[in-house]
Design a protein around this motif. Structure first.
Motif, PDB file in Angstrom:
ATOM      1  N   ARG A  58       0.797  -1.308   0.051  1.00  9.58           N
ATOM      2  CA  ARG A  58       0.045  -0.082   0.016  1.00  9.58           C
ATOM      3  C   ARG A  58       0.920   1.282  -0.032  1.00  9.58           C
ATOM      4  O   ARG A  58       0.525   2.622  -0.234  1.00  9.58           O
ATOM      5  N   PRO A  60       2.951   4.178  -1.290  1.00  7.59           N
ATOM      6  CA  PRO A  60       3.037   4.588  -2.572  1.00  7.59           C
ATOM      7  C   PRO A  60       4.444   5.140  -2.774  1.00  7.59           C
ATOM      8  O   PRO A  60       5.223   6.008  -2.047  1.00  7.59           O
ATOM      9  N   LYS A  61       5.147   4.412  -3.787  1.00  8.11           N
ATOM     10  CA  LYS A  61       6.604   4.708  -4.072  1.00  8.11           C
ATOM     11  C   LYS A  61       6.867   4.472  -5.549  1.00  8.11           C
ATOM     12  O   LYS A  61       6.289   3.574  -6.171  1.00  8.11           O
ATOM     13  N   PRO A  71       4.850  10.283  -3.679  1.00  6.28           N
ATOM     14  CA  PRO A  71       3.902  11.507  -3.810  1.00  6.28           C
ATOM     15  C   PRO A  71       3.441  11.810  -2.165  1.00  6.28           C
ATOM     16  O   PRO A  71       3.098  11.065  -1.458  1.00  6.28           O
ATOM     17  N   GLU A  73       1.187  13.821  -0.775  1.00  5.09           N
ATOM     18  CA  GLU A  73      -0.330  13.626   0.051  1.00  5.09           C
ATOM     19  C   GLU A  73      -0.593  12.226  -0.048  1.00  5.09           C
ATOM     20  O   GLU A  73      -0.906  11.887   1.239  1.00  5.09           O
ATOM     21  N   GLU A  74      -0.371  11.271  -0.878  1.00  2.00           N
ATOM     22  CA  GLU A  74      -0.680   9.854  -0.689  1.00  2.00           C
ATOM     23  C   GLU A  74       0.353   9.188   0.544  1.00  2.00           C
ATOM     24  O   GLU A  74      -0.048   8.427   1.220  1.00  2.00           O
ATOM     25  N   THR A  75       1.456   9.480   0.606  1.00  2.23           N
ATOM     26  CA  THR A  75       2.353   9.147   1.554  1.00  2.23           C
ATOM     27  C   THR A  75       1.993   9.533   2.799  1.00  2.23           C
ATOM     28  O   THR A  75       2.036   8.760   3.639  1.00  2.23           O
ATOM     29  N   LYS A  76       1.510  10.746   3.012  1.00  3.27           N
ATOM     30  CA  LYS A  76       0.953  11.176   4.499  1.00  3.27           C
ATOM     31  C   LYS A  76      -0.140  10.566   4.620  1.00  3.27           C
ATOM     32  O   LYS A  76      -0.245  10.071   5.949  1.00  3.27           O
ATOM     33  N   LYS A  77      -1.294  10.482   3.944  1.00  9.41           N
ATOM     34  CA  LYS A  77      -2.356   9.656   4.340  1.00  9.41           C
ATOM     35  C   LYS A  77      -2.018   7.998   4.521  1.00  9.41           C
ATOM     36  O   LYS A  77      -2.395   7.453   5.508  1.00  9.41           O
ATOM     37  N   PHE A  78      -0.964   7.571   3.782  1.00 13.84           N
ATOM     38  CA  PHE A  78      -0.310   6.094   4.046  1.00 13.84           C
ATOM     39  C   PHE A  78       0.072   6.078   5.417  1.00 13.84           C
ATOM     40  O   PHE A  78      -0.264   5.092   6.533  1.00 13.84           O
TER      41      PHE A  78
END
Length: 89
Positions: A58, A60-61, A71, A73-78
């Motif tokens: 899950r 994002p890389k 990314p 924003e996606e990384t913060k959410k993860f």
């Protein structure tokens, strides 16, 4: 003679609000994080990141050449999701 009184507490509050606004603005300007930014943002070492969540499907890389990009924003959410999943000792 002119006498000016300043409410130091009010000035401090206004300063902190403006500072927070600027920090959020800077934070939003980053589209991608690199490895060093990920380390800085999480306060975790590269080894710890790799051991704990780097290989999670899950997470994002993207590998661009020899550089890892994440990314923002996606990384913060993860990261928030991952943290919530960790056992609370």
């Amino acid at each position: 003679m002119l006498n000016v009184q300043i409410d130091e507490q009010e000035v401090k509050q206004l300063y902190l609000e403006k500072l927070e606004e600027k920090l959020k603005e800077i934070d939003k300007s980053l589209v991608f994080w690199d490895r060093n930014e990920l380390i800085r943002r999480t306060c975790m070492s590269w080894n710890f990141i790799q051991e704990r969540f780097f290989f999670d499907q899950r997470f994002p890389k993207y590998r661009v050449g020899k550089k890892w990009l994440f990314p923002a924003e996606e990384t913060k959410k993860f990261l928030l999701l991952w943290l919530a999943e960790q056992p609370k000792n």
